[in-house]
Design an enzyme around this catalytic site. Structure first.
Site: not given
Ligand code: PA5
Length: 449
Positions: A289, A310, A424
């Site tokens: 990310e 393996h 989303k």
């Molecule tokens: O790193 C991030 O920002 C995302 O992976 C969020 O943690 C994830 O989408 C969950 O979001 P939230 O804590 O708002 O539910």
């Protein structure tokens, strides 16, 4: 300091020392920029000195809340996804028994995870398990609006309220969310749940050392003070006052960028302990990310060795030469199993009799590293003395700091994640969520074509 080391010996054939040294000054400046909070995304640097500024009172408040749930339940469901899930799971899994899933605290509740997928079967089977349990819930969402945990929480909350009544259910729910915004904050305030705040300046994937990770980890009976202390030690070791050659996070970030510039586009995090599987999942999210944007970024992958030798071993040894590996090596396992002598020796293993299984594992690790380097795969090696809270705290902060430095060296903002919104929007449009009518029309046309 407890032992933590990064070895660059096995990248030398691919990136000579002088090339790393040539990037040292730029990397040192990047470390300074991270700390001056003058780079892109600098509103999300709250994790930088979080460990050293976590007080005994903070830890006590989290431990007390955890203890209350620990004492009144025999199971706790931790609800969250992405950064609101992976850190807690990574640490718990690394510190727990491979088969019982428990840490040294045998009286700790069983921990289950939910809200990290949309599988109906997963939820139905979790509900089956909970039929037999006195359970509690920890619901974690920074935005408070993420679909996966919101659906899981709605279903599990209903089950809990029907089982023990709304008032009693309130005492068994902890909410961890934004201080002011989001549906979960509204619900937590209205219902009077015990709640903890995810600081505004800490994004999900950097949040494991906030209540997001620490509350579930404490409920499972692990020592969150030692985890935070380990991270604080690494904070010191990677601060701007350290030279490049004293700072392992700077070295790791520089080397992975040099490898990337030479066409090594995939980094594989390697472990030889099944307990580190989820640590690699956490790492994948952190780096994926943070760096995968603007058409750039090293693709973070992971393997569990020797298991995956393996399966994936063939590709790593002889496939496309776009790979490098970072090996997590745990020097001393906490348990010992010795290979016995067998007078018949039909399996021809007597040459190993009297050796610990870990000695075999270590030779597999060294043999694999040398073979992969010979096959054109550079290897970095991170060694930890043992898998405990302290070393995991060091490792977490090491990777967080290195990720920020690496992102800036790559030229991206390592603290945003605009790309995760695309699925989303489509999902909401396809489900007919109010406000998405235009997208729904567009998608319907696309699907018909
Ligand atoms: O790193 C991030 O920002 C995302 O992976 C969020 O943690 C994830 O989408 C969950 O979001 P939230 O804590 O708002 O539910």
């Amino acid at each position: 300091m407890n032992r933590f080391s990064l070895s660059l010996e096995h990248v030398e054939p691919f990136v000579p020392h002088r090339e790393i040294d040539a990037l040292a000054e730029e990397t040192r400046q990047v470390v300074a920029r991270v700390h001056q909070k003058s780079g892109p995304g600098s509103d999300f640097l709250g994790w930088l000195d979080l460990a050293s500024s976590t007080t005994a009172a903070d830890l006590q408040a989290m431990n007390e809340a955890a203890q209350a749930l620990h004492d009144h339940t025999d199971a706790v469901v931790v609800i969250g996804i992405g950064g609101s899930y992976l850190g807690a799971r990574a640490v718990m899994s690394a510190l727990s028994h491979n088969f019982t899933g428990k840490g040294p605290d045998a009286g700790a509740p069983d921990i289950y995870f939910a809200g990290n997928n949309l599988s109906e079967e997963y939820l139905a089977e979790l509900l089956d398990i909970l039929q037999e349990k006195e359970f509690g819930l920890v619901v974690i969402s920074k935005s408070g609006t993420t679909t996966e945990p919101a659906i899981a929480f709605r279903i599990l909350k209903k089950m809990l309220e029907e089982r023990i009544g709304r008032e009693a259910a309130r005492q068994r729910i902890i909410a961890i969310t934004d201080a002011r915004r989001g549906a979960l904050r509204t619900l937590a305030d209205q219902e009077g749940y015990r709640s903890f705040v995810i600081p505004d300046d800490i994004g999900g994937r950097y949040s494991v050392l906030t209540p997001v990770g620490l509350i579930p980890i404490a409920i499972a009976g692990h020592d969150i003070a030692a985890l935070v202390h380990g991270a604080a030690e690494m904070e010191d070791l990677t601060c701007p006052a350290r030279t490049f050659w004293e700072n392992p996070a700077a070295q790791y970030a520089a080397v992975r960028n040099l490898l990337y510039r030479k066409g090594k586009k995939v980094e594989i995090l390697v472990n030889y302990q099944p307990k580190l599987h989820y640590f690699a999942e956490w790492w994948k999210q952190l780096y994926g990310e943070s760096e995968g944007k603007d058409g750039k970024g090293i693709f973070p992958a992971a393997v569990d060795f020797t298991t995956d030798l393996h399966s994936m071993g063939q590709y790593i040894q002889e496939g496309e030469r776009i790979l490098f590996e970072t090996v997590l090596s745990v020097e001393e396992p906490t348990r010992q199993v010795v290979i016995p002598d067998d007078p018949a020796d039909l399996d021809k293993l007597n040459y190993l009799a009297g050796k610990r299984v870990d000695e075999v594992n270590k030779m597999a690790e060294l043999g694999t590293l040398l073979a992969h380097v010979d096959g054109g795969v550079p290897n970095m090696l991170i060694s930890l003395a043992r898998l405990d809270e302290h070393h995991l705290g060091q490792l977490i902060y090491f990777f967080e700091k290195a990720c920020a430095i690496s992102g800036y060296l790559l030229g991206v903002n390592p603290f945003d994640q605009p790309g995760v919104e695309a699925y989303k929007r489509n999902m909401f449009a396809l489900l007919g969520k109010p406000g998405f009518e235009e997208e729904t029309k567009k998608l319907r046309k696309k699907i018909k074509k």
